[in-house]
Structure formats: C-alpha cells, structure tokens
Scaffold this active site. Structure first.
Site, mmCIF file in Angstrom:
data_model
loop_
_atom_site.group_PDB
_atom_site.id
_atom_site.type_symbol
_atom_site.label_atom_id
_atom_site.label_comp_id
_atom_site.label_asym_id
_atom_site.label_seq_id
_atom_site.Cartn_x
_atom_site.Cartn_y
_atom_site.Cartn_z
ATOM 1 N N CYS A 1 -5.351 -2.823 16.133
ATOM 2 C CA CYS A 1 -6.353 -3.768 15.601
ATOM 3 C C CYS A 1 -5.583 -4.915 14.970
ATOM 4 O O CYS A 1 -5.528 -5.038 13.752
ATOM 5 C CB CYS A 1 -7.217 -3.082 14.540
ATOM 6 S SG CYS A 1 -8.390 -1.896 15.190
ATOM 7 N N CYS B 1 -6.717 -3.327 3.632
ATOM 8 C CA CYS B 1 -6.612 -4.253 2.499
ATOM 9 C C CYS B 1 -7.746 -3.958 1.522
ATOM 10 O O CYS B 1 -8.414 -4.862 1.048
ATOM 11 C CB CYS B 1 -6.622 -5.707 2.963
ATOM 12 S SG CYS B 1 -8.081 -6.187 3.895
#
Ligand SMILES: C[S@@+](CC[C@H](N)C(=O)[O-])C[C@H]1O[C@@H](n2cnc3c(N)ncnc32)[C@H](O)[C@@H]1O
Length: 448
Positions: free
Chosen positions: A258, A380
């Site tokens: 990804c 994140c």
C-alpha cells in the site's frame, strides 16, 4: 503579517466552506487553491495557509468563544456567516499582528459581498464582543483548550495517561517544520543544505535521522531546486524510521503493498543503494501516478510501481519477498498536527472498520514473505485497535516472531518496547508525528 486584500479573504472563506460545510479534506482543497493562485504574493499565500489551517485546528475553541459572545449559537448560524466569524476569531486570537478592528471591518465587508448585508451589524457586534472579552477565553476543559474532541482525549488518557495525553495535545497545536529525507545518492547533505539556504529556506538537522533535514520559511516546495533535482523527498522522521527499522539489506526484494505516494518505498530503494528491487503497489492509477512521479524525480532505477488491490492474493508473490512493507490505511490520528480535520472526521466506528480492513490485507500479504524474511506493519495512528492489538493478532495467528529493534532504533528512541519488535511514537514525547512501527520475521520451518 501585512493586511491581506479582501479578495484573499474571500478565497479563505471559500476554502473553509468546502472543508467545514462540505466535508472536503483540508490538505486537498488547500493544495488545489494554492496551485491555482500561484501568482499571489508569497505573503498572501502564507496568510491563506495559516488562516485556513489555524481555523480548522482551533475550531472547537473558536466555537466556544463564539458561543460565549453571540446570542445565536454557532450551530444555528448561516454557514457563510459562521465561517466568516470563525476565520475572523482565529485572526483576532492567534494572529497578533492584525489589528482587531481591521479583522472586524473585513468580516463586515465579506458578509456584504456574500449578500448578507442585513447581518453586517450582527457580525460586527459579535466580533467586537470577542475583541473586548479576550481574557475570558482561558477554557479549563481540554476539549475547548486544545480543540480536540472529548472522546479522543478520554481514549488517550486511559491508554497513555494524563501527562502523555496533554503533551500530545500541545504537540498537535505546535508549529512543526517540514522534514525532508535527503537522497544522498544525488547530492551530499551539505550541497542540499546550501541549495535550500540559497533559496531563503531555514534549515536545521533532524534530531531523529542523520539523512533528514527540517525546513521552514519556504513558499512553494515544488519550486525549490533541491526538490526539482530529486534531492529531497518530504517525509516525516517517524515515517523514515520505518526504513531504518526494516533492516533492509542490499540485494533484497521488497514488496510495498500500500505504497502511494511512495515515501517509504523510495527510502527503502535508497537504502538498497541501487541493488535489489522495490515493487510499490496501490489501489488506483492516480495513486500509482503519484508514486511514478516521485520515482522519476528521484532517478532511482531499482523501484517500480503497479496497481494492485492488496486484499487480492497474488500467487506470483507467494513466499517471494525478502521484505513486505504493510504501511496500511489507518485513522491517521498521529498526523492530526499536519491534517487537523482528521480529528473531527474520526469515529470509533471508522477505527473499527479500518482495523477490519487492515486484518483483511494482512491475512493476504503475510503469505508473500519468504521463510526467514521480514514483515513490517506500520500506521500513522495512535489507536491500540489499529496498532498493538493488530500486532498481538499477527503474532497469535501467523508464523511470525518479533524482530528486536534495539540496534536499529535504540540510539534515538526509548528502549521500552523495541526488544519486542515495535514502537508507538507519540507526538510530544518525540519531535515527530504519531506513528506505529512493528517488525516480524517469518519462522523458517512453519507454513502459513
Ligand atoms: C498510509 S498510506 C501509504 C503511505 C506510503 N507508504 C508512503 O510512505 O508514502 C496507505 C495507502 O494505502 C492505499 N490503499 C488503501 N486500500 C488499499 C488496497 N486495498 N490495496 C492497495 N492499496 C490500498 C491508499 O490508497 C494509500 O495510498
């Protein structure tokens, strides 16, 4: 900051309406507007960026202020009027160099221009009241003080404790320089620094990474020579630590499942020093175009990009990769400091759905790791459901063991969890975004 013309304030109003009233992503709308209005002076562009980002960042506080100073509650106001008031309060409370009366008269002009002449008196009255009552706006509750939804604050307090949570809330509001990873194959750190400084950029070293610099005071990153030459790539230090933690070795075959826009893949390609191969995948052509642009700029030849849905098993890669990077879609709570609208769009349901998607992808991509090869799982975000709980699930369900990260990250990060193969970076504790990094080795003698 000099007084910006009414046209610039109209632009800010339109950008904020798109974001706050129509739910568009702030960084996308802002980037499109800045690209379109490149001809505006640097000071106006800086004013637009700061007012838009600041208004979104401080929205809960601003609405608290407006609810104190207006008889009509913010929720009941007309969208154009509440947006004019919100951006004006931001300027009055956080942009000291603009006199309140100038903000007030520009707000009244804007209301008139947008066909709300009948509400000029209301706008004027509310803003004058804000100007008079500034000392009353010292909100004790953290939701209004730090402009953060209460459910997030409560989650973090129970997970990380009050002290770390408050440090994090403060860090999200603090101004942070942009971190760029330097492509040392193309130029030395000194050359890059000189080039940036020659174009008026303020440059400091990254406290976390030797091959990164922190930059500020530039207008349009894409116009910097160091960017055009492919010498620098915007990448937060937290994200660049992923490459360091991966332990990638020359000659290895890497699959990034990804990977757009390619920050970590390019870092890995750089660390391979021209050897091996990195294959970057993402869901759509447009995302892969972004990666290809970045690859082209970098000049690296050991990296290529292709469209592939990570949920779909690709038999060609079964047991094929030395390293699989699964930097998966996540709630992004760690980058609220950079993309403040994330905090208003997040919800426990969305976090849960993302955790389900992450598991679906992980079930597929763990099969690509060679026996003895490594899997990196990173996000994140700072939600345990997407991080620590996913790590426990990987270790419980697949033949992987943690890779000790003490040697790779121990010189810059606290050692607590590194020996167990993971770290949760919290803003405020470290000068970077919130990030989760975990690394696993596939056991040699077990099938998936
Ligand atoms: C966190 S970002 C990756 C950032 C990237 N690693 C970097 O450092 O630049 C996650 C990416 O996953 C992509 N994505 C989401 N669902 C996907 C899927 N089913 N298959 C492949 N990519 C997907 C998104 O388009 C997004 O670009």
């Amino acid at each position: 900051m000099a007084k910006a013309p009414t046209q610039t304030r109209e632009l800010i109003l339109d950008i904020l309406l798109e974001i706050l009233e129509k739910g568009q992503h702030s960084h996308v709308v802002l980037r499109q507007a800045l690209e379109k209005y490149q001809y505006l002076p640097k000071s106006d562009r800086a004013f637009i960026t700061r007012t838009v980002e600041g208004t979104i960042e401080r929205l809960i506080t601003i609405d608290g202020v407006l609810d104190l100073c207006s008889n009509t509650k913010v929720k009941k106001m007309k969208p154009v009027i509440r947006t004019i008031l919100r951006m004006s309060v931001y300027q009055m409370l956080w942009m000291d160099r603009i006199p309140d009366r100038a903000v007030c008269s520009e707000a009244v002009n804007l209301a008139e221009k947008r066909h709300f002449a009948g509400l000029k008196g209301f706008v004027n009255g509310v803003l004058r009241s804000v100007s008079r009552r500034k000392e009353e706006f010292d909100f004790p509750d953290w939701e209004k003080k730090y402009s953060m939804p209460d459910w997030l604050i409560e989650n973090w307090k129970s997970q990380y404790g009050s002290k770390a949570t408050e440090q994090m809330l403060q860090a999200f509001l603090a101004e942070m320089p942009t971190t760029v990873r330097c492509n040392l194959d193309r130029a030395s750190l000194e050359e890059i620094r000189e080039s940036l400084e020659a174009q008026g950029v303020t440059v400091t070293e990254s406290p976390l990474l030797a091959h990164a610099l922190q930059i500020s005071g530039y207008d349009y990153l894409e116009s910097l020579d160091a960017f055009e030459n492919g010498w620098i790539q915007v990448q937060d230090a937290s994200s660049a630590l992923v490459g360091q933690a991966s332990g990638v070795r020359e000659g290895e075959l890497v699959l990034d499942v990804c990977g757009a826009p390619g920050g970590k893949s390019l870092d890995l390609a750089d660390r391979l020093k021209g050897s091996g191969q990195v294959v970057v995948r993402d869901l759509t052509e447009s995302k892969i175009t972004l990666v290809e642009d970045n690859i082209y700029r970098s000049g690296f030849t050991n990296i290529r990009a292709e469209v592939w849905d990570a949920r779909e098993f690709d038999p060609e890669w079964e047991n094929g990769a030395d390293l699989v990077l699964a930097d998966l879609p996540c709630s992004g709570l760690g980058i609220i400091g950079k993309k403040p609208d994330i905090k208003y769009q997040a919800s426990p349901e969305k976090i849960h759905d993302l955790a389900v998607l992450q598991r679906e992808i992980l079930e597929t991509v763990t099969r690509y790791v060679k026996p003895g090869g490594r899997l990196v799982y990173s996000t994140c975000t700072i939600s345990p459901e997407e991080n620590e709980k996913q790590r426990e699930w990987i270790l419980a369900n697949f033949p992987f063991e943690p890779v000790d990260l003490t040697d790779s990250l121990g010189s810059v990060l606290a050692k607590e969890s590194l020996k167990d193969g993971y770290v949760q970076l919290l803003p405020g504790k470290y000068p970077c975004d919130g990030f989760f990094i975990s690394v696993y080795r596939r056991k040699e003698d077990e099938t998936l």
